[in-house]
Design a protein around this motif. Sequence first.
Motif, PDB file in Angstrom:
ATOM      1  N   GLY A  37      17.688 -26.248  25.964  1.00 48.57           N
ATOM      2  CA  GLY A  37      18.521 -25.380  25.132  1.00 48.57           C
ATOM      3  C   GLY A  37      17.738 -24.201  24.588  1.00 48.57           C
ATOM      4  O   GLY A  37      18.268 -23.096  24.475  1.00 48.57           O
ATOM      5  N   LEU A  38      16.476 -24.416  24.246  1.00 47.39           N
ATOM      6  CA  LEU A  38      15.651 -23.301  23.763  1.00 47.39           C
ATOM      7  C   LEU A  38      15.415 -22.271  24.862  1.00 47.39           C
ATOM      8  O   LEU A  38      15.450 -21.064  24.614  1.00 47.39           O
ATOM      9  N   PHE A  39      15.187 -22.748  26.091  1.00 43.14           N
ATOM     10  CA  PHE A  39      15.068 -21.814  27.213  1.00 43.14           C
ATOM     11  C   PHE A  39      16.383 -21.072  27.443  1.00 43.14           C
ATOM     12  O   PHE A  39      16.402 -19.863  27.664  1.00 43.14           O
ATOM     13  N   GLY A  40      17.489 -21.804  27.395  1.00 47.08           N
ATOM     14  CA  GLY A  40      18.804 -21.183  27.573  1.00 47.08           C
ATOM     15  C   GLY A  40      19.125 -20.198  26.479  1.00 47.08           C
ATOM     16  O   GLY A  40      19.746 -19.157  26.722  1.00 47.08           O
ATOM     17  N   LEU A  41      18.697 -20.491  25.264  1.00 48.23           N
ATOM     18  CA  LEU A  41      18.930 -19.582  24.151  1.00 48.23           C
ATOM     19  C   LEU A  41      18.190 -18.265  24.352  1.00 48.23           C
ATOM     20  O   LEU A  41      18.752 -17.187  24.150  1.00 48.23           O
ATOM     21  N   GLU A  42      16.956 -18.352  24.792  1.00 50.47           N
ATOM     22  CA  GLU A  42      16.191 -17.133  25.066  1.00 50.47           C
ATOM     23  C   GLU A  42      16.844 -16.340  26.199  1.00 50.47           C
ATOM     24  O   GLU A  42      16.938 -15.114  26.136  1.00 50.47           O
ATOM     25  N   TYR A  43      17.307 -17.037  27.230  1.00 49.96           N
ATOM     26  CA  TYR A  43      17.974 -16.373  28.349  1.00 49.96           C
ATOM     27  C   TYR A  43      19.225 -15.634  27.872  1.00 49.96           C
ATOM     28  O   TYR A  43      19.451 -14.473  28.218  1.00 49.96           O
ATOM     29  N   CYS A  44      20.064 -16.316  27.062  1.00 56.29           N
ATOM     30  CA  CYS A  44      21.302 -15.702  26.575  1.00 56.29           C
ATOM     31  C   CYS A  44      21.015 -14.527  25.648  1.00 56.29           C
ATOM     32  O   CYS A  44      21.722 -13.518  25.684  1.00 56.29           O
ATOM     33  N   ARG A  45      19.990 -14.637  24.825  1.00 52.17           N
ATOM     34  CA  ARG A  45      19.638 -13.518  23.935  1.00 52.17           C
ATOM     35  C   ARG A  45      19.164 -12.312  24.731  1.00 52.17           C
ATOM     36  O   ARG A  45      19.512 -11.181  24.424  1.00 52.17           O
ATOM     37  N   ARG A  46      18.368 -12.549  25.777  1.00 52.63           N
ATOM     38  CA  ARG A  46      17.922 -11.435  26.623  1.00 52.63           C
ATOM     39  C   ARG A  46      19.100 -10.808  27.347  1.00 52.63           C
ATOM     40  O   ARG A  46      19.181  -9.587  27.474  1.00 52.63           O
ATOM     41  N   ARG A  47      20.011 -11.638  27.827  1.00 55.14           N
ATOM     42  CA  ARG A  47      21.189 -11.122  28.516  1.00 55.14           C
ATOM     43  C   ARG A  47      22.052 -10.295  27.571  1.00 55.14           C
ATOM     44  O   ARG A  47      22.527  -9.220  27.929  1.00 55.14           O
ATOM     45  N   ARG A  48      22.231 -10.772  26.326  1.00 45.54           N
ATOM     46  CA  ARG A  48      23.012 -10.026  25.344  1.00 45.54           C
ATOM     47  C   ARG A  48      22.345  -8.698  25.026  1.00 45.54           C
ATOM     48  O   ARG A  48      23.002  -7.661  24.952  1.00 45.54           O
ATOM     49  N   ARG A  49      21.020  -8.737  24.862  1.00 45.83           N
ATOM     50  CA  ARG A  49      20.276  -7.506  24.578  1.00 45.83           C
ATOM     51  C   ARG A  49      20.418  -6.505  25.732  1.00 45.83           C
ATOM     52  O   ARG A  49      20.640  -5.313  25.506  1.00 45.83           O
ATOM     53  N   ALA A  50      20.320  -6.976  26.958  1.00 40.72           N
ATOM     54  CA  ALA A  50      20.455  -6.101  28.128  1.00 40.72           C
ATOM     55  C   ALA A  50      21.864  -5.522  28.214  1.00 40.72           C
ATOM     56  O   ALA A  50      22.034  -4.340  28.545  1.00 40.72           O
ATOM     57  N   ARG A  51      22.869  -6.319  27.904  1.00 37.22           N
ATOM     58  CA  ARG A  51      24.246  -5.809  27.929  1.00 37.22           C
ATOM     59  C   ARG A  51      24.455  -4.752  26.862  1.00 37.22           C
ATOM     60  O   ARG A  51      25.126  -3.753  27.109  1.00 37.22           O
ATOM     61  N   HIS A  52      23.891  -4.962  25.665  1.00 36.76           N
ATOM     62  CA  HIS A  52      24.027  -3.958  24.602  1.00 36.76           C
ATOM     63  C   HIS A  52      23.323  -2.661  24.986  1.00 36.76           C
ATOM     64  O   HIS A  52      23.836  -1.580  24.730  1.00 36.76           O
ATOM     65  N   GLU A  53      22.154  -2.786  25.582  1.00 37.28           N
ATOM     66  CA  GLU A  53      21.436  -1.586  26.013  1.00 37.28           C
ATOM     67  C   GLU A  53      22.199  -0.859  27.119  1.00 37.28           C
ATOM     68  O   GLU A  53      22.282   0.363  27.116  1.00 37.28           O
ATOM     69  N   ARG A  54      22.778  -1.612  28.048  1.00 32.99           N
ATOM     70  CA  ARG A  54      23.559  -1.007  29.125  1.00 32.99           C
ATOM     71  C   ARG A  54      24.789  -0.289  28.563  1.00 32.99           C
ATOM     72  O   ARG A  54      25.098   0.826  28.956  1.00 32.99           O
ATOM     73  N   ASP A  55      25.477  -0.929  27.610  1.00 21.74           N
ATOM     74  CA  ASP A  55      26.648  -0.309  27.008  1.00 21.74           C
ATOM     75  C   ASP A  55      26.272   0.924  26.197  1.00 21.74           C
ATOM     76  O   ASP A  55      27.037   1.879  26.117  1.00 21.74           O
ATOM     77  N   ALA A  56      25.101   0.897  25.554  1.00 19.50           N
ATOM     78  CA  ALA A  56      24.650   2.056  24.772  1.00 19.50           C
ATOM     79  C   ALA A  56      24.318   3.233  25.688  1.00 19.50           C
ATOM     80  O   ALA A  56      24.548   4.392  25.343  1.00 19.50           O
TER      81      ALA A  56
END
Length: 96
Positions: free
Chosen positions: A74-93
């Motif tokens: 779950g900790l690995f998955g949490l880091e993965y999801c946070r990176r994915r969210r960050r990348a999506r926000h940067e892409r949308d920006a």
Amino acid sequence: MEFRDDQPMQHEFRNKTYVLADVEPLDVDGVRTVEVGTGLFFLAFVGLLPFYGRLQEDGHTWVLWMCLAGMGLGLFGLEYCRRRRRARHERDADVG
């Protein structure tokens, strides 16, 4: 998240008509879901620790280690999801 106007609001399948609600999904990026799952594995691990002797006698120590493995994954998955969210926000920006 924007809804496309061309999405059908009802589907007909055989003799039934299904109407779709016009609502946004709750957890698009999955961070909260993974946080809750990881937290539940942690609570289960801590809750089972006092019963380690009983688990060992019955040959069920795998349950304790499964909780620990679920928490680690779950900790690995949490880091993965946070990176994915960050990348999506940067892409949308960048687009907007």
